[in-house]
Design an enzyme around this catalytic site. Sequence first.
Site, PDB file in Angstrom:
ATOM      1  NE  ARG A  86      -3.613  -0.940  10.374  1.00 24.26           N
ATOM      2  CZ  ARG A  86      -2.599  -0.464   9.651  1.00 24.26           C
ATOM      3  NH1 ARG A  86      -2.674   0.721   9.104  1.00 24.26           N
ATOM      4  NH2 ARG A  86      -1.517  -1.173   9.464  1.00 24.26           N
ATOM      5  NE  ARG A 104       2.742  -5.022  11.009  1.00 22.31           N
ATOM      6  CZ  ARG A 104       3.809  -4.935  10.200  1.00 22.31           C
ATOM      7  NH1 ARG A 104       4.927  -5.595  10.494  1.00 22.31           N
ATOM      8  NH2 ARG A 104       3.763  -4.199   9.129  1.00 22.31           N
ATOM      9  CE  LYS A 114      -2.268  -0.910   3.825  1.00 21.59           C
ATOM     10  NZ  LYS A 114      -1.606  -2.165   4.234  1.00 21.59           N
ATOM     11  NE  ARG A 135       7.085  -0.593   9.675  1.00 19.65           N
ATOM     12  CZ  ARG A 135       5.904  -0.462   9.081  1.00 19.65           C
ATOM     13  NH1 ARG A 135       5.813   0.159   7.916  1.00 19.65           N
ATOM     14  NH2 ARG A 135       4.820  -0.957   9.634  1.00 19.65           N
TER      15      ARG A 135
HETATM   16  P1  AMP Z   1       1.470   0.564   8.825  1.00 15.86           P
HETATM   17  O1  AMP Z   1       2.661   1.427   8.560  1.00 15.86           O
HETATM   18  O2  AMP Z   1       0.239   0.998   8.075  1.00 15.86           O
HETATM   19  O3  AMP Z   1       1.777  -0.901   8.635  1.00 15.86           O
HETATM   20  O4  AMP Z   1       1.111   0.749  10.379  1.00 15.86           O
HETATM   21  C1  AMP Z   1       2.023   0.380  11.382  1.00 15.86           C
HETATM   22  C2  AMP Z   1       1.324   0.322  12.733  1.00 15.86           C
HETATM   23  O5  AMP Z   1       0.802   1.619  13.066  1.00 15.86           O
HETATM   24  C3  AMP Z   1       0.118  -0.609  12.817  1.00 15.86           C
HETATM   25  O6  AMP Z   1       0.510  -1.948  13.068  1.00 15.86           O
HETATM   26  C4  AMP Z   1      -0.646   0.012  13.974  1.00 15.86           C
HETATM   27  O7  AMP Z   1      -0.020  -0.282  15.219  1.00 15.86           O
HETATM   28  C5  AMP Z   1      -0.461   1.501  13.740  1.00 15.86           C
HETATM   29  N1  AMP Z   1      -1.518   2.050  12.858  1.00 15.86           N
HETATM   30  C6  AMP Z   1      -1.344   2.564  11.612  1.00 15.86           C
HETATM   31  N2  AMP Z   1      -2.508   2.995  11.097  1.00 15.86           N
HETATM   32  C7  AMP Z   1      -3.452   2.744  12.046  1.00 15.86           C
HETATM   33  C8  AMP Z   1      -4.858   2.938  12.112  1.00 15.86           C
HETATM   34  N3  AMP Z   1      -5.546   3.471  11.092  1.00 15.86           N
HETATM   35  N4  AMP Z   1      -5.494   2.552  13.241  1.00 15.86           N
HETATM   36  C9  AMP Z   1      -4.830   2.019  14.280  1.00 15.86           C
HETATM   37  N5  AMP Z   1      -3.500   1.794  14.288  1.00 15.86           N
HETATM   38  C10 AMP Z   1      -2.811   2.150  13.181  1.00 15.86           C
END
Ligand code: AMP
Length: 218
Positions: free
Chosen positions: A88, A171, A13, A160
């Site tokens: 989410r 996740r 994404k 990360r």
């Molecule tokens: P991502 O970079 O989109 O994979 O997000 C990394 C982490 O950030 C996720 O595993 C969540 O802990 C947190 N996170 C990101 N976006 C959201 C969201 N919309 N709602 C809740 N937690 C989020």
Amino acid sequence: MNIILLGPPGVGKGTQAVIISKEFNLCNISTGDILRESIKNGDDFGKKIKHIVESGALVPDNMIIELIESKMKENKSYDGFLFDGFPRTVKQAEGLDKLLERRSEKVDAVIAMNAGDDIIIDRLLARRVCPQCGTVYNLLTNPPKDGKHCDVCGSELIVRKDDNRETILHRLEVYRESTAPLLEYYKDRLITIDGSKSVSDVASSIIASIGRFSNANG
Ligand code: AMP
């Protein structure tokens, strides 16, 4: 035009969000990037959410909706929003509907990217990011020139905190439980894309389907 990129972690994404937002002049809002930036800055919000993000759980919906509300106010010169990693949960989707309603807007299209768990796990384990400028690499498909440093700014690349096997599996579970129900929520404006293909093939499919969509909807 407001678009959501939906799909499991590691489906690509973030990579596509950069390409698509440029192509259609959309304001790219990635909640993951915003949260990681806060953690890096060590501000109060960052301190509160650090352990949640690093464990692969979800940050509470009310915090995320507040964050989105303030980011949306910053958008001035774009033709809409591209949301990456948001919403989410169904609660977040309902919150977004309300925020857009106030602007007499709506979610126009939802791009649902998918790929098998094996592909996702391999991709996430091979992901490296630049802690300085945020450029994302993949050791298998898009490696940095010297294998270790950012091609753009020369910083040493890092893994990360949430890209380890145990947290990745968690996740994926969180995705299935809390985020996958959004496929039903948005079923009337869903565009499904095979995320297992190359970055450029996926981008071409998304661009073509958004083009078709916007022609059909004036
Ligand atoms: P991502 O970079 O989109 O994979 O997000 C990394 C982490 O950030 C996720 O595993 C969540 O802990 C947190 N996170 C990101 N976006 C959201 C969201 N919309 N709602 C809740 N937690 C989020």
